[in-house]
Scaffold this motif. Structure first.
Motif, PDB file in Angstrom:
ATOM      1  N   GLN A  25       1.660 -73.454 -10.115  1.00 11.63           N
ATOM      2  CA  GLN A  25       1.983 -73.023  -8.658  1.00 11.63           C
ATOM      3  C   GLN A  25       0.666 -73.185  -7.816  1.00 11.63           C
ATOM      4  O   GLN A  25      -0.411 -72.609  -8.151  1.00 11.63           O
ATOM      5  CB  GLN A  25       2.463 -71.656  -8.682  1.00 11.63           C
ATOM      6  CG  GLN A  25       3.427 -71.216  -7.534  1.00 11.63           C
ATOM      7  CD  GLN A  25       3.917 -70.107  -7.588  1.00 11.63           C
ATOM      8  OE1 GLN A  25       3.605 -69.234  -8.149  1.00 11.63           O
ATOM      9  NE2 GLN A  25       5.308 -70.076  -7.209  1.00 11.63           N
ATOM     10  N   ARG A  26       0.975 -73.755  -6.926  1.00  8.07           N
ATOM     11  CA  ARG A  26      -0.288 -73.854  -5.739  1.00  8.07           C
ATOM     12  C   ARG A  26      -0.284 -72.604  -5.220  1.00  8.07           C
ATOM     13  O   ARG A  26       0.335 -71.948  -4.820  1.00  8.07           O
ATOM     14  CB  ARG A  26       0.024 -75.122  -4.853  1.00  8.07           C
ATOM     15  CG  ARG A  26       0.363 -76.519  -5.422  1.00  8.07           C
ATOM     16  CD  ARG A  26       0.647 -77.466  -4.214  1.00  8.07           C
ATOM     17  NE  ARG A  26       1.165 -78.811  -4.903  1.00  8.07           N
ATOM     18  CZ  ARG A  26       1.729 -79.756  -4.213  1.00  8.07           C
ATOM     19  NH1 ARG A  26       1.583 -79.567  -2.948  1.00  8.07           N
ATOM     20  NH2 ARG A  26       1.974 -80.765  -4.675  1.00  8.07           N
ATOM     21  N   LYS A  69      -0.784 -70.051  -2.066  1.00  9.13           N
ATOM     22  CA  LYS A  69      -0.252 -70.320  -0.612  1.00  9.13           C
ATOM     23  C   LYS A  69      -1.175 -70.605   0.417  1.00  9.13           C
ATOM     24  O   LYS A  69      -2.445 -70.339   0.243  1.00  9.13           O
ATOM     25  CB  LYS A  69       0.216 -68.790  -0.308  1.00  9.13           C
ATOM     26  CG  LYS A  69       1.439 -68.073  -1.068  1.00  9.13           C
ATOM     27  CD  LYS A  69       1.651 -66.736  -0.265  1.00  9.13           C
ATOM     28  CE  LYS A  69       2.918 -66.356  -1.088  1.00  9.13           C
ATOM     29  NZ  LYS A  69       3.346 -64.930  -0.708  1.00  9.13           N
ATOM     30  N   ARG A 109      16.110 -79.157  -1.884  1.00  8.61           N
ATOM     31  CA  ARG A 109      14.843 -79.786  -2.159  1.00  8.61           C
ATOM     32  C   ARG A 109      13.652 -78.957  -1.346  1.00  8.61           C
ATOM     33  O   ARG A 109      12.660 -78.738  -1.976  1.00  8.61           O
ATOM     34  CB  ARG A 109      14.681 -81.281  -1.393  1.00  8.61           C
ATOM     35  CG  ARG A 109      15.298 -82.093  -2.106  1.00  8.61           C
ATOM     36  CD  ARG A 109      15.602 -83.494  -1.243  1.00  8.61           C
ATOM     37  NE  ARG A 109      14.526 -84.287  -0.765  1.00  8.61           N
ATOM     38  CZ  ARG A 109      14.521 -85.183   0.188  1.00  8.61           C
ATOM     39  NH1 ARG A 109      15.750 -85.488   0.618  1.00  8.61           N
ATOM     40  NH2 ARG A 109      13.445 -85.552   0.488  1.00  8.61           N
ATOM     41  N   LYS A 140      12.854 -76.062  -3.522  1.00 14.94           N
ATOM     42  CA  LYS A 140      12.100 -76.395  -4.816  1.00 14.94           C
ATOM     43  C   LYS A 140      10.542 -76.519  -4.170  1.00 14.94           C
ATOM     44  O   LYS A 140       9.670 -76.104  -4.941  1.00 14.94           O
ATOM     45  CB  LYS A 140      12.368 -77.543  -5.210  1.00 14.94           C
ATOM     46  CG  LYS A 140      11.715 -77.939  -6.434  1.00 14.94           C
ATOM     47  CD  LYS A 140      12.325 -79.221  -7.124  1.00 14.94           C
ATOM     48  CE  LYS A 140      11.620 -79.576  -8.307  1.00 14.94           C
ATOM     49  NZ  LYS A 140      12.086 -80.922  -8.857  1.00 14.94           N
ATOM     50  N   MET A 141      10.349 -76.990  -2.976  1.00 17.21           N
ATOM     51  CA  MET A 141       9.126 -77.285  -2.719  1.00 17.21           C
ATOM     52  C   MET A 141       8.547 -75.886  -2.205  1.00 17.21           C
ATOM     53  O   MET A 141       7.231 -75.777  -2.465  1.00 17.21           O
ATOM     54  CB  MET A 141       9.020 -78.283  -1.461  1.00 17.21           C
ATOM     55  CG  MET A 141       9.433 -79.897  -1.835  1.00 17.21           C
ATOM     56  SD  MET A 141       9.655 -80.947  -0.040  1.00 17.21           S
ATOM     57  CE  MET A 141       8.227 -80.522   0.586  1.00 17.21           C
ATOM     58  N   ALA A 146       8.976 -73.143  -3.627  1.00 25.47           N
ATOM     59  CA  ALA A 146       8.664 -72.405  -4.722  1.00 25.47           C
ATOM     60  C   ALA A 146       7.627 -72.792  -5.358  1.00 25.47           C
ATOM     61  O   ALA A 146       6.464 -72.270  -5.714  1.00 25.47           O
ATOM     62  CB  ALA A 146       9.793 -72.484  -5.664  1.00 25.47           C
ATOM     63  N   GLN A 147       7.342 -74.259  -5.308  1.00 30.88           N
ATOM     64  CA  GLN A 147       6.130 -74.801  -5.890  1.00 30.88           C
ATOM     65  C   GLN A 147       4.804 -74.581  -5.078  1.00 30.88           C
ATOM     66  O   GLN A 147       3.685 -74.443  -5.622  1.00 30.88           O
ATOM     67  CB  GLN A 147       6.434 -76.326  -5.714  1.00 30.88           C
ATOM     68  CG  GLN A 147       7.405 -76.726  -6.918  1.00 30.88           C
ATOM     69  CD  GLN A 147       7.464 -78.633  -6.664  1.00 30.88           C
ATOM     70  OE1 GLN A 147       7.096 -78.940  -5.760  1.00 30.88           O
ATOM     71  NE2 GLN A 147       8.160 -78.907  -7.825  1.00 30.88           N
ATOM     72  N   ASN A 148       4.938 -74.305  -3.696  1.00 33.82           N
ATOM     73  CA  ASN A 148       3.877 -74.138  -2.887  1.00 33.82           C
ATOM     74  C   ASN A 148       3.592 -72.322  -2.727  1.00 33.82           C
ATOM     75  O   ASN A 148       2.643 -72.108  -1.920  1.00 33.82           O
ATOM     76  CB  ASN A 148       3.977 -74.725  -1.606  1.00 33.82           C
ATOM     77  CG  ASN A 148       4.025 -76.225  -1.828  1.00 33.82           C
ATOM     78  OD1 ASN A 148       3.038 -76.728  -2.233  1.00 33.82           O
ATOM     79  ND2 ASN A 148       4.617 -76.890  -1.190  1.00 33.82           N
ATOM     80  N   GLY A 149       4.449 -71.643  -3.320  1.00 33.28           N
ATOM     81  CA  GLY A 149       4.312 -70.306  -3.183  1.00 33.28           C
ATOM     82  C   GLY A 149       4.799 -69.654  -1.985  1.00 33.28           C
ATOM     83  O   GLY A 149       4.050 -68.776  -1.492  1.00 33.28           O
ATOM     84  N   GLU A 166       7.550 -73.193   4.416  1.00 31.73           N
ATOM     85  CA  GLU A 166       7.520 -74.526   3.990  1.00 31.73           C
ATOM     86  C   GLU A 166       8.092 -75.289   5.105  1.00 31.73           C
ATOM     87  O   GLU A 166       7.289 -76.459   5.819  1.00 31.73           O
ATOM     88  CB  GLU A 166       8.535 -74.661   3.011  1.00 31.73           C
ATOM     89  CG  GLU A 166       8.245 -75.987   2.109  1.00 31.73           C
ATOM     90  CD  GLU A 166       6.863 -76.151   1.757  1.00 31.73           C
ATOM     91  OE1 GLU A 166       6.359 -77.437   1.536  1.00 31.73           O
ATOM     92  OE2 GLU A 166       6.299 -75.238   0.911  1.00 31.73           O
TER      93      GLU A 166
END
Length: 87
Positions: free
Chosen positions: A2-3, A5, A30, A33-34, A36-39, A45
């Motif tokens: 995870q990236r 924040k 989509r 999901k992005m 969540a990946q970027n926290g 987002e």
């Protein structure tokens, strides 16, 4: 993995402007999901994506302005040399 924040400029609280958005099928998933990946939240987002787009658009506009200015300078040089038949 995870990236971390990313901090946003300004906040998006109760006093922020609101805008209802219709998205094509599948786009919400989509973005979720992005996010969540970027926290970050989906809202954060979307704002981050819009900020990137606006900054890129501003940069492109500045580049075109610089190109126009350079073209004027080139034209002035050719004109001062009497070189009007250039292509």
């Amino acid at each position: 993995m995870q990236r971390p924040k990313q901090k946003m400029q300004g906040s998006t609280g109760r006093d922020s402007e609101k805008f209802i958005l219709r998205m094509p099928a599948g786009m919400r998933d989509r973005i979720a999901k992005m996010a969540a990946q970027n926290g970050r939240s989906m809202n954060s987002e979307i704002i981050a994506a819009l900020e990137k787009y606006v900054e890129a658009t501003d940069s492109i506009s500045l580049l075109w302005d610089a190109i126009d200015e350079l073209q004027k300078q080139i034209d002035d040089i050719h004109e001062s040399r009497g070189d009007l038949n250039r292509d």
